[in-house]
Enzyme design. Structure first.
Site, short mmCIF file in Angstrom:
data_model
loop_
_atom_site.label_atom_id
_atom_site.label_comp_id
_atom_site.label_asym_id
_atom_site.label_seq_id
_atom_site.Cartn_x
_atom_site.Cartn_y
_atom_site.Cartn_z
N GLU A 95 0.83 -1.20 0.00
CA GLU A 95 0.00 0.00 0.00
C GLU A 95 0.87 1.25 0.00
O GLU A 95 1.98 1.25 0.53
CB GLU A 95 -0.91 0.00 1.23
N CYS A 108 3.35 8.77 0.92
CA CYS A 108 3.86 7.86 1.94
C CYS A 108 4.06 6.49 1.27
O CYS A 108 3.11 5.91 0.75
CB CYS A 108 2.82 7.79 3.06
N CYS A 115 6.59 -6.37 7.72
CA CYS A 115 7.73 -5.86 8.50
C CYS A 115 8.06 -6.91 9.56
O CYS A 115 7.14 -7.47 10.17
CB CYS A 115 7.36 -4.54 9.18
N CYS A 119 6.18 -4.36 16.13
CA CYS A 119 5.77 -3.37 17.12
C CYS A 119 4.29 -3.65 17.44
O CYS A 119 3.50 -3.91 16.55
CB CYS A 119 5.92 -1.95 16.56
N CYS A 122 1.27 -1.72 15.79
CA CYS A 122 1.32 -1.48 14.33
C CYS A 122 0.73 -2.64 13.54
O CYS A 122 1.10 -3.80 13.74
CB CYS A 122 2.76 -1.24 13.92
N GLY A 162 6.80 -1.45 6.40
CA GLY A 162 8.19 -1.91 6.42
C GLY A 162 9.16 -1.02 7.16
O GLY A 162 8.87 0.13 7.48
N GLU A 163 10.33 -1.60 7.45
CA GLU A 163 11.41 -0.87 8.12
C GLU A 163 12.49 -0.57 7.08
O GLU A 163 13.23 -1.47 6.66
CB GLU A 163 11.97 -1.73 9.27
N SER A 194 12.10 6.98 7.76
CA SER A 194 11.65 6.81 9.14
C SER A 194 12.06 5.43 9.63
O SER A 194 11.76 4.42 9.01
CB SER A 194 10.11 6.95 9.19
N SER A 217 11.44 6.72 15.25
CA SER A 217 10.23 6.44 16.01
C SER A 217 10.60 6.06 17.44
O SER A 217 11.00 4.94 17.71
CB SER A 217 9.44 5.31 15.34
N LEU A 218 10.48 7.04 18.32
CA LEU A 218 10.87 6.84 19.71
C LEU A 218 9.75 6.09 20.45
O LEU A 218 9.97 5.05 21.04
CB LEU A 218 11.09 8.21 20.34
N ASN A 293 -3.45 5.03 16.09
CA ASN A 293 -4.61 4.56 15.31
C ASN A 293 -4.62 3.06 15.38
O ASN A 293 -3.74 2.42 14.80
CB ASN A 293 -4.44 4.88 13.82
N CYS A 335 -0.80 6.10 9.68
CA CYS A 335 0.36 5.34 10.13
C CYS A 335 -0.09 4.11 10.89
O CYS A 335 -0.98 4.17 11.72
CB CYS A 335 1.20 6.14 11.09
N1 SAH Z 1 9.17 1.12 10.24
C1 SAH Z 1 9.39 2.52 10.24
C2 SAH Z 1 8.54 3.27 9.22
C3 SAH Z 1 7.13 2.81 9.05
S1 SAH Z 1 6.06 3.12 10.43
C4 SAH Z 1 9.17 3.08 11.64
O1 SAH Z 1 8.70 2.36 12.50
O2 SAH Z 1 9.52 4.23 11.85
C5 SAH Z 1 5.83 4.86 10.30
C6 SAH Z 1 5.38 5.52 11.57
O3 SAH Z 1 4.08 5.05 11.94
C7 SAH Z 1 6.27 5.23 12.77
O4 SAH Z 1 6.61 6.42 13.43
C8 SAH Z 1 5.40 4.37 13.66
O5 SAH Z 1 5.74 4.54 15.02
C9 SAH Z 1 4.03 4.90 13.33
N2 SAH Z 1 2.96 3.97 13.68
C10 SAH Z 1 2.97 2.64 13.63
N3 SAH Z 1 1.80 2.13 14.06
C11 SAH Z 1 1.02 3.18 14.38
C12 SAH Z 1 -0.30 3.31 14.88
N4 SAH Z 1 -1.06 2.24 15.13
N5 SAH Z 1 -0.79 4.55 15.10
C13 SAH Z 1 -0.04 5.64 14.84
N6 SAH Z 1 1.22 5.58 14.35
C14 SAH Z 1 1.75 4.37 14.14
FE1 SF4 Z 2 7.64 -2.21 11.41
FE2 SF4 Z 2 7.55 0.46 11.79
FE3 SF4 Z 2 5.35 -1.07 12.12
FE4 SF4 Z 2 7.33 -1.23 13.87
S1 SF4 Z 2 6.08 0.60 13.45
S2 SF4 Z 2 6.23 -2.97 12.96
S3 SF4 Z 2 9.09 -0.99 12.56
S4 SF4 Z 2 6.45 -0.73 10.23
#
Ligand code: SAH
Ligand code: SF4
Length: 346
Positions: A95, A108, A115, A119, A122, A162-163, A194, A217-218, A293, A335
């Site tokens: 996507e 985006c 991935c 997390c 996510c 993805g990462e 990111s 992404s902290l 979200n 996201c």
């Molecule tokens: N893997 C990379 C880039 C893709 S995720 C990363 O983790 O940074 C892009 C952003 O979406 C990251 O900052 C992640 O923390 C955020 N994200 C992931 N799941 C989310 C969610 N459920 N709600 C809001 N942001 C989210």
């Molecule tokens: Fe992968 Fe980024 Fe989602 Fe974590 S937040 S599972 S690193 S896509």
């Protein structure tokens, strides 16, 4: 594996030049082809009217210019966020999203199918890793969306599936192609990578002096909480991650963006805000707060009051902070919501 026609997007300028020389065409065809693909955004070789008919036919039989099938487009009724679901040649689905915000048009894009980092908050993480994207597939997302978008992109962010640091070479090659002056000439600093905090990738970006922007992404203010929601934090601990961030800003003289997903009851207290301020002290940065979200009841956004309070606390310390509104929420395009139902998903 059946043999498939190669995507012309797979070729770098030298390979294109070699191709033309090999079929007895002059070298400058290479620049013409490159311009047509990336600057004009042609979707079919028949559009290359600078070429003879026979050359257009030759190219058509040797290469494909577009390899994705658009399976689905979803437009948010509220804010015009548009999500695209593509099927790639081998059947996997990814996507990409366009977010229109005033003058800002953000593309985006995804770097992997799924991935591996899992997390907890996510949706992409739930898929596991199915495969890396090639750089041509990363570039094609942008080219495809450019043809469909109301406006050209002002920002390109690797915040889809993805990462990116786990597919480093393809991610950088794609960014190079998109910013190549002879082609699309997209501004390098408007391309943001990111990462969930893969330190080796951050160091590599700094050492290679990559011109692209970096977001980290902290998502948690301490090691314990971070490990709970981001298992990769065990491998790359928070203190080492922040050291890498410091080193990056020193070496590149660039600011970092820290992303912080607000999850109710997990990382939204006053003490959490204070800890976030302490952690990032002295690092030239901007902090993006993103209300979570998620369909998962464990990872819900806090109330608007809590979001605003958290924002005020962090802002008091003179940081630039943007509360990303929950664009695309209605269509699951924000996201963390990107999840393509892949048949090959195990
Ligand atoms: N893997 C990379 C880039 C893709 S995720 C990363 O983790 O940074 C892009 C952003 O979406 C990251 O900052 C992640 O923390 C955020 N994200 C992931 N799941 C989310 C969610 N459920 N709600 C809001 N942001 C989210
Ligand atoms: Fe992968 Fe980024 Fe989602 Fe974590 S937040 S599972 S690193 S896509």
């Amino acid at each position: 594996m059946e043999s498939v026609i190669q995507s012309v997007l797979d070729l770098n300028p030298e390979q294109i030049e070699a191709y033309f020389l090999n079929i007895g065409e002059p070298k400058f065809r290479s620049a013409q082809l490159w311009k047509g693909i990336y600057s004009a955004g042609y979707t079919d070789f028949s559009q290359f009217t600078v070429f003879t008919k026979s050359l257009r036919e030759k190219l058509t039989s040797d290469f494909s210019l577009r390899t994705f099938t658009l399976l689905d487009t979803t437009t948010s009724p509220v804010d015009e966020t548009v999500k695209f679901l593509w099927q790639m040649k081998d059947g996997y689905k990814i996507e990409s999203v366009i977010i229109y915000e005033g003058k800002r048009v953000t593309f985006c894009i995804s770097s992997q199918v799924g991935c591996p980092l899992d997390c907890k908050f996510c949706a992409t993480g739930k898929m596991g890793l199915l495969r890396n994207l090639t750089y041509a597939e990363i570039v094609e997302q942008v080219m495809q969306m450019k043809a469909l978008s109301k406006y050209p992109p002002t920002n390109i962010v690797y915040m889809g599936m993805g990462e990116p640091m786990l597919n480093y070479d393809a991610v950088m090659q794609a960014a190079d192609i998109l910013s190549e002056p002879e082609g699309m000439a997209f501004s390098r600093k408007k391309i943001t990578i990111s990462t969930s905090g893969i330190i080796t990738g951050i160091n590599r970006m700094a050492d290679e002096d990559q011109p692209y922007s970096l977001a980290i992404s902290l998502n948690a203010p301490n090691q314990k909480t971070r490990e709970e929601v981001m298992p990769i934090a065990r491998k790359y601990p928070l203190n080492e991650l922040l050291q890498a961030a410091r080193r990056y800003t020193k070496k590149t003289k660039k600011r970092i963006t820290f992303e912080y997903v607000l999850m109710d009851g997990i990382n939204t207290s006053d003490a959490d805000a204070q800890a976030l301020i302490e952690l990032t002290r002295g690092i030239p940065c901007r902090i993006n707060i993103i209300p979570c979200n998620s369909d998962d009841p464990r990872y819900q956004p806090p109330s608007d009051t809590v979001i605003q309070h958290f924002d005020r606390l962090v802002n008091k310390n003179h940081r630039t902070i943007t509360i990303r509104n929950r664009k695309g929420w209605e269509i699951q395009a924000a996201c963390g919501q990107l999840y393509a139902a892949n048949e090959k998903n195990k």
